[in-house]
Design an enzyme around this catalytic site. Structure first.
Site, short mmCIF file in Angstrom:
data_model
loop_
_atom_site.label_atom_id
_atom_site.label_comp_id
_atom_site.label_asym_id
_atom_site.label_seq_id
_atom_site.Cartn_x
_atom_site.Cartn_y
_atom_site.Cartn_z
CG ASP A 1 4.55 -5.40 10.31
OD1 ASP A 1 5.58 -5.73 11.08
OD2 ASP A 1 3.69 -6.47 9.84
CB SER B 1 6.71 -5.90 7.84
OG SER B 1 5.88 -4.76 7.88
NE ARG C 1 -1.87 -0.65 3.64
CZ ARG C 1 -2.25 -0.17 4.70
NH1 ARG C 1 -3.46 0.46 4.84
NH2 ARG C 1 -1.41 0.01 5.75
#
Ligand code: ADP
Ligand code: MG
Length: 463
Positions: free
Chosen positions: A203, A149, A85
């Site tokens: 994350d 992440s 994203r």
């Protein structure tokens, strides 16, 4: 006749129980897991042992949570889960304190996830370009936080060397490279816009910061999604590989690698070993492979194959679809284990998977799913108990009040995972009063908050 049937059923029962028995963990065993996790956490923090530690305990150079004075417009990238994203985050401070977000989801095709590093980063920059175009902000050189992440060794907040890929990624020429440099180079190659890359963020850290924005007591971030990982605020004096003894720094534990030295092999089942052998990174991330969304369905599939081979399921017929790796997704565990679901509906789900089941089959499948997800939640709880206990000892208090920020679809959507996790932590760390706080989009919002804090501190430094 009746006794023959009863005898057969009893024999079947025994075989099923035998297959699932290794998934039942006693309190004793869970305590042992907690203690082993504690040992590995210490190895990762100590100078002499950290190089070979399986729980890497990576310093993040995030030294504080937001204080509410952060403001501005930020870009954030979120790479490392199911979706990639790009986000625009607007943070306001003061009385109109708020966070507004706009985001766009992009697919990362398998051939790019497992292609070359250059292709991967070119693709990422292509997505950023689309997003900037879409938002009409191509000219603005916005500060960017990159949620990446995967395990990274950091020497500062805007540098991160990839230790190794995990989950579904395997792009070449990235391991040992600085991911911020790779992103900057890809932006330069495209030569269309410029960005100010301020922070590379895990994350877990984004999740902790997002919840920390609401609750200053939040000093732990937990992810139970595609992967499994935790970060927490550690006292600087305990982090031997970073200079300085004052204050705290967030440590990205990368606890998914727990057990890679064999220390929990006594609880790994033959099904876990099969899942591991069929994965992209055999031998690595053993704890993650027992606890996270990417693998739970696959463990279930291995058990179902074995039970079918033993003639206990699906009339002994291993169907074409049961042979397919990945067909049994973790979301099916959630559906099948839902208390509201009638057995007929379980059968329907199995049917969709190409598994023709009887009523008894569906009862057994549900039992298998329950055993796998319960063990996952308990193991995750045992790990978390080690972390909260460590924090309690750090603070030297009898009782610790602490908040854990949590993100991840497994935690959020599975009908029992979160409850079993909480119960396990309570049982194994009775002196800690742990509040679980769901993060609303930690990897986007958190990255922007970290970027904002870093910018604020940087500006203070320049004045
Ligand atoms: P990520 O970890 O990829 O950032 P998520 O937190 O959304 O993203 O986790 C996605 C993972 O959650 C998927 O890999 C899948 O294994 C798992 N998952 C998806 N839907 C469900 C569900 N309904 N119940 C449990 N797990 C799920
Ligand atoms: Mg995520």
């Amino acid at each position: 006749m009746v006794t023959a049937v009863a005898y057969r059923l009893a024999a079947q029962r025994k075989q099923i129980d035998a297959a699932l028995a290794p998934f039942l963990l006693s309190l004793e065993t869970l305590r042992e897991v907690k203690n082993k996790m504690r040992t590995e956490l210490e190895y990762g923090l100590k100078r002499e042992t950290q190089a070979s530690a399986t729980v890497k305990m990576l310093p993040t150079y995030v030294c504080g949570t937001p204080d509410g004075t952060e403001k501005g417009k930020f870009l954030a990238l979120d790479l490392g889960g199911t979706n990639f994203r790009v986000l625009l985050v607007k943070i306001r401070s003061g009385r109109r304190r708020s966070v507004q977000m706009y985001n766009k989801i992009f697919a990362i095709p398998l051939e790019i996830m497992q292609g070359t590093g250059e292709e991967l980063f070119d693709h990422i920059v292509q997505c950023i370009a689309d997003f900037l175009e879409y938002m009409g902000i191509k000219g603005a050189r916005l500060p960017l936080g990159f949620t990446f992440s995967f395990p990274c060794r950091q020497a500062s907040i805007d540098k991160g060397t990839l230790v190794g890929w995990t989950k579904g990624f395997k792009a070449t020429d990235c391991e040992g490279e600085d991911v911020v440099d790779m992103l900057r180079e890809a932006i330069r190659r495209r030569n269309e816009f410029d960005l100010d890359i301020v922070a590379v963020v895990n994350d877990t850290v984004g999740t902790m910061m997002t919840c920390g924005y609401e609750d200053p007591n939040c000093e732990i971030g937990l992810i139970a999604g595609t992967g499994s990982n935790v970060c927490y605020m550690e006292d600087m004096k305990n982090i031997e590989i970073v200079e300085g003894n004052e204050g705290k720094m967030c440590i990205n534990t990368e606890w998914g690698g727990f057990g890679d030295n064999g220390c929990i092999d006594n609880i790994r089942t033959k099904y876990d070993k099969e899942v591991d052998e069929g994965s992209l990174n055999p031998g690595k991330q053993r704890y993650e492979k027992m606890t996270s969304g990417m693998y739970l369905g696959e463990i279930v599939r291995q058990i179902l194959i074995d039970l079918t081979k033993q003639g206990l399921l699906f009339r002994g017929q291993i169907s074409e679809s049961l042979r397919k790796r990945g067909i049994f997704e973790t979301k099916f565990l959630s559906q099948i284990e839902s208390d509201r679901l009638a057995l007929l509906q379980v059968r329907r789900i199995l049917q969709q998977l190409g598994l023709d089941s009887t009523c008894e089959d569906s009862i057994i499948v549900k039992e298998v799913c329950g055993a796998v997800s319960k063990r996952a939640a308990q193991l995750c709880g045992a790990g978390l108990a080690a972390i909260v206990e460590k924090k309690r000892e750090n603070q030297g208090v009898e009782h610790l009040q602490i908040t854990v920020g949590v993100d991840g679809t497994l935690y959020k959507l599975h009908p029992h995972f979160s409850r079993v996790l909480r119960e396990t932590v309570k049982e194994l760390a009775p002196q800690c009063d742990v509040t679980f706080m769901l993060s609303e989009d930690g990897s986007g919002k958190g990255a922007a908050l970290i970027t904002a804090v870093a910018k604020r501190l940087h500006n203070v430094g320049q004045k």
